[in-house]
Design a protein around this motif. Structure first.
Motif, PDB file in Angstrom:
ATOM      1  N   ALA A  92       0.814  -1.217   0.000  1.00  0.00           N
ATOM      2  CA  ALA A  92       0.000   0.000   0.000  1.00  0.00           C
ATOM      3  C   ALA A  92       0.847   1.267   0.000  1.00  0.00           C
ATOM      4  CB  ALA A  92      -0.936   0.000   1.203  1.00  0.00           C
ATOM      5  N   LEU A  93       2.152   1.139  -0.241  1.00  0.00           N
ATOM      6  CA  LEU A  93       3.041   2.292  -0.242  1.00  0.00           C
ATOM      7  C   LEU A  93       3.393   2.680  -1.674  1.00  0.00           C
ATOM      8  CD1 LEU A  93       5.493   1.200   2.608  1.00  0.00           C
ATOM      9  CD2 LEU A  93       3.403   2.569   2.810  1.00  0.00           C
ATOM     10  N   THR A  94       3.582   3.974  -1.901  1.00  0.00           N
ATOM     11  CA  THR A  94       3.930   4.430  -3.245  1.00  0.00           C
ATOM     12  C   THR A  94       5.394   4.129  -3.564  1.00  0.00           C
ATOM     13  OG1 THR A  94       4.361   6.627  -2.321  1.00  0.00           O
ATOM     14  CG2 THR A  94       2.185   6.234  -3.274  1.00  0.00           C
ATOM     15  N   GLY A  95       6.259   4.235  -2.578  1.00  0.00           N
ATOM     16  CA  GLY A  95       7.679   3.980  -2.802  1.00  0.00           C
ATOM     17  C   GLY A  95       8.044   2.549  -2.476  1.00  0.00           C
ATOM     18  N   LYS A  96       8.659   1.839  -3.409  1.00  0.00           N
ATOM     19  CA  LYS A  96       9.036   0.447  -3.202  1.00  0.00           C
ATOM     20  C   LYS A  96      10.469   0.358  -2.676  1.00  0.00           C
ATOM     21  CE  LYS A  96       5.027  -0.560  -4.329  1.00  0.00           C
ATOM     22  NZ  LYS A  96       4.091  -0.802  -3.223  1.00  0.00           N
ATOM     23  N   ARG A  97      10.745  -0.633  -1.860  1.00  0.00           N
ATOM     24  CA  ARG A  97      12.026  -0.761  -1.176  1.00  0.00           C
ATOM     25  C   ARG A  97      12.916  -1.770  -1.895  1.00  0.00           C
ATOM     26  NH1 ARG A  97      12.318   1.165   4.035  1.00  0.00           N
ATOM     27  NH2 ARG A  97      14.503   0.622   3.733  1.00  0.00           N
ATOM     28  N   THR A  98      13.545  -1.309  -2.972  1.00  0.00           N
ATOM     29  CA  THR A  98      14.461  -2.175  -3.712  1.00  0.00           C
ATOM     30  C   THR A  98      15.622  -2.617  -2.836  1.00  0.00           C
ATOM     31  OG1 THR A  98      13.904  -0.974  -5.734  1.00  0.00           O
ATOM     32  CG2 THR A  98      15.868  -2.368  -5.803  1.00  0.00           C
ATOM     33  N   ASP A  99      16.035  -1.744  -1.918  1.00  0.00           N
ATOM     34  CA  ASP A  99      17.147  -2.076  -1.037  1.00  0.00           C
ATOM     35  C   ASP A  99      16.834  -3.296  -0.179  1.00  0.00           C
ATOM     36  OD1 ASP A  99      15.161  -0.533   0.225  1.00  0.00           O
ATOM     37  OD2 ASP A  99      16.551   0.114   1.801  1.00  0.00           O
ATOM     38  N   LEU A 100      15.579  -3.411   0.276  1.00  0.00           N
ATOM     39  CA  LEU A 100      15.198  -4.565   1.088  1.00  0.00           C
ATOM     40  C   LEU A 100      15.165  -5.843   0.256  1.00  0.00           C
ATOM     41  CD1 LEU A 100      12.362  -3.037   3.305  1.00  0.00           C
ATOM     42  CD2 LEU A 100      14.788  -3.327   3.836  1.00  0.00           C
TER      43      LEU A 100
END
Length: 232
Positions: A92-100
């Motif tokens: 549900a977040l606009t920014g995705k966590r590629t780092d994770l």
């Protein structure tokens, strides 16, 4: 008996893939990518279980048989399962966590490679040293999941957080289950024989790749569509 267990996984995974393909026709606000990811995990795993059921993907070392087909399966499916968990934790977040995604991929691959090195080792010292490295990689995986990923998931609406926590818990327990099964099986202490270890691995694989994936997708589909849940 081992072949029966391996073929059982192939059948169950194939049925789950067909079910997911049916869902893809009506994604209900869940990205098609998430459905395809679950399908790829199941297909890849089913292929290697079929190869092992046919008598392939194994070699004999000094003290036991190494079924390297498991590692060929896990080296791909472990990081993909982590990726699926990140997608849910940031759904549900606009920014995705590629780092994770990268961190979980690195720790997952390190865990699997350590298991393979330990399985191939002929002496106890390098075997358990490799196992220890794998346990550390698993611990690092847990740190990522229950640290930054959990914090990111907490920024979502309450219903998404309520979905993520048990999902992450189940995946963590199952990863730990594989680690303990390896230690108790022929690769480690030898408490479990080869057929029993195969049965345990298949049961864990069904829970992790079939049940876990289907539960994740089903719950996401029951929640509001992606735009409604998006919080930024």
């Amino acid at each position: 008996m081992s072949q029966w267990w391996l073929w059982s996984f192939v059948v169950i995974a194939s049925g789950a893939v067909l079910w997911i393909v049916r869902w893809i026709r009506e994604p209900k606000g869940v990205p098609v990518t998430a459905h395809l990811l679950a399908a790829v995990i199941l297909i890849w795993s089913a292929i290697w279980h079929a190869v092992m059921a046919l008598g392939g993907a194994h070699i004999t070392t000094g003290h036991h048989e190494v079924h390297w087909g498991y590692y060929a399966d896990w080296i791909v499916t472990a990081p993909l399962l982590g990726y699926a968990l990140v997608l849910t934790g940031t759904h549900a977040l606009t920014g995705k966590r590629t780092d994770l995604v990268v961190l979980i991929a690195v720790t997952s691959v390190s865990m699997v490679l350590s298991g393979l090195v330990g399985d191939l080792a002929l002496e106890p010292t390098p075997r358990y040293l490799a196992y220890g490295v794998g346990v550390l990689a698993l611990a690092a995986n847990f740190v990522v999941i229950w640290g930054p990923l959990r914090l990111a998931a907490a920024r979502q609406p309450a219903q998404m957080v309520a979905h993520f926590i048990p999902l992450a818990g189940l995946l963590s327990v199952l990863w730990l289950g594989f680690t303990l099964a390896w230690l108790l099986g022929p690769s480690g202490l030898g408490v479990l024989d080869d057929p029993t270890t195969t049965a345990v691995f298949v049961v864990l694989s069904v829970l992790m790749k079939v049940v876990w994936s289907v539960l994740d997708l089903r719950r996401l589909r029951l929640l509001a569509d992606r735009d409604h849940l998006q919080v930024g």
